[in-house]
Scaffold this motif. Sequence first.
Motif, PDB file in Angstrom:
ATOM      1  N   SER A  33      46.841  94.361  17.285  1.00 21.59           N
ATOM      2  CA  SER A  33      47.209  95.776  17.332  1.00 21.59           C
ATOM      3  C   SER A  33      47.180  96.361  18.739  1.00 21.59           C
ATOM      4  O   SER A  33      47.908  97.306  19.041  1.00 21.59           O
ATOM      5  N   HIS A  34      46.335  95.807  19.626  1.00 18.31           N
ATOM      6  CA  HIS A  34      46.285  96.282  20.998  1.00 18.31           C
ATOM      7  C   HIS A  34      46.991  95.328  21.961  1.00 18.31           C
ATOM      8  O   HIS A  34      46.947  95.530  23.179  1.00 18.31           O
ATOM      9  N   HIS A  35      47.622  94.298  21.416  1.00 14.94           N
ATOM     10  CA  HIS A  35      48.296  93.319  22.266  1.00 14.94           C
ATOM     11  C   HIS A  35      49.494  92.755  21.507  1.00 14.94           C
ATOM     12  O   HIS A  35      49.530  91.560  21.172  1.00 14.94           O
ATOM     13  N   SER A 218      41.299  91.298  23.705  1.00 17.08           N
ATOM     14  CA  SER A 218      42.065  92.214  22.857  1.00 17.08           C
ATOM     15  C   SER A 218      42.077  91.725  21.417  1.00 17.08           C
ATOM     16  O   SER A 218      41.900  92.509  20.473  1.00 17.08           O
ATOM     17  N   SER A 222      39.998  93.921  18.830  1.00 17.42           N
ATOM     18  CA  SER A 222      40.742  94.678  17.825  1.00 17.42           C
ATOM     19  C   SER A 222      40.235  94.380  16.424  1.00 17.42           C
ATOM     20  O   SER A 222      40.057  95.290  15.597  1.00 17.42           O
ATOM     21  N   GLU A 225      36.623  95.860  16.080  1.00 13.60           N
ATOM     22  CA  GLU A 225      36.641  97.325  15.911  1.00 13.60           C
ATOM     23  C   GLU A 225      37.083  97.707  14.514  1.00 13.60           C
ATOM     24  O   GLU A 225      36.514  98.634  13.903  1.00 13.60           O
TER      25      GLU A 225
END
Length: 268
Positions: A33-35, A218, A222, A225
Amino acid sequence: MAMLAVRGGMPTSLLSCSLSTVDRQRLSSIAHSHHPIAAPIFGVNVNRLLRRADRRPAARILDLGCGEAAWALQALAHYPDGHADGVDVSRYALERAAAAAAERGLADRLTLHERDARTYVPDGDYDLVLCVGSTHIFDGFAGTLQMAGRHVNSDGILVIGEGFWQVPPTPQALAALDAKPEDFTDLAGLVDVAEQAGWTPVYAHISDAAEWDNYEWSWVGSLTEWALDNPGHPDAAEALAVAREHRDQWLRGYRNLLGFATLVLRHT
């Protein structure tokens, strides 16, 4: 490339890790989601590779194992009159790809196909074919040259991202990757395999340690988190365990041993 089993990475075990009962595709989508590039490459280097692959404004583009279609969407920025097809088995990734295309005003220039890339039958040949971090679909680099390469027209470009041994693998690295030494060659070996298959590299990017660390942190971060933010979710505990296992495999196993090369190839 999705590092060990789905998109985005490379070998066929890092990304899936030990996902047993949870939905692997869903957790992989969360992990990226962040990469969304889903490979150990910074965006600036993605653009550099696409510039070197630039052929014509109205290019037809195909991304096999496209994930969230980050590569295909960025390629469309380099081909203002082009159209891209993205192929992947993950409906979660394709949903994100569709949303990203709509947000960037590219929904009418990207067609997404939820299917196995091995069975994709296109309508004509492509000017640019991408398969970055998804060579496991075709059983490795040699298979990708053959199967993805068949979609490239005679004047087209094939871009493949693949892992290689930076140094001889340790037993810890092989265990972490669930790999054998012969599963990857060195960088020179990749070039040899490409040339033997009738492809000539015209450019390449070799991912550095910072790109690898950014990708891995990442991926792990992700997923961690998400698990911490959703403690009541039935998959949270296993997602957290998968993230920890992946982090351990990376830090104690293949970090600084496994490299990643993205090759820009033309027919010889």
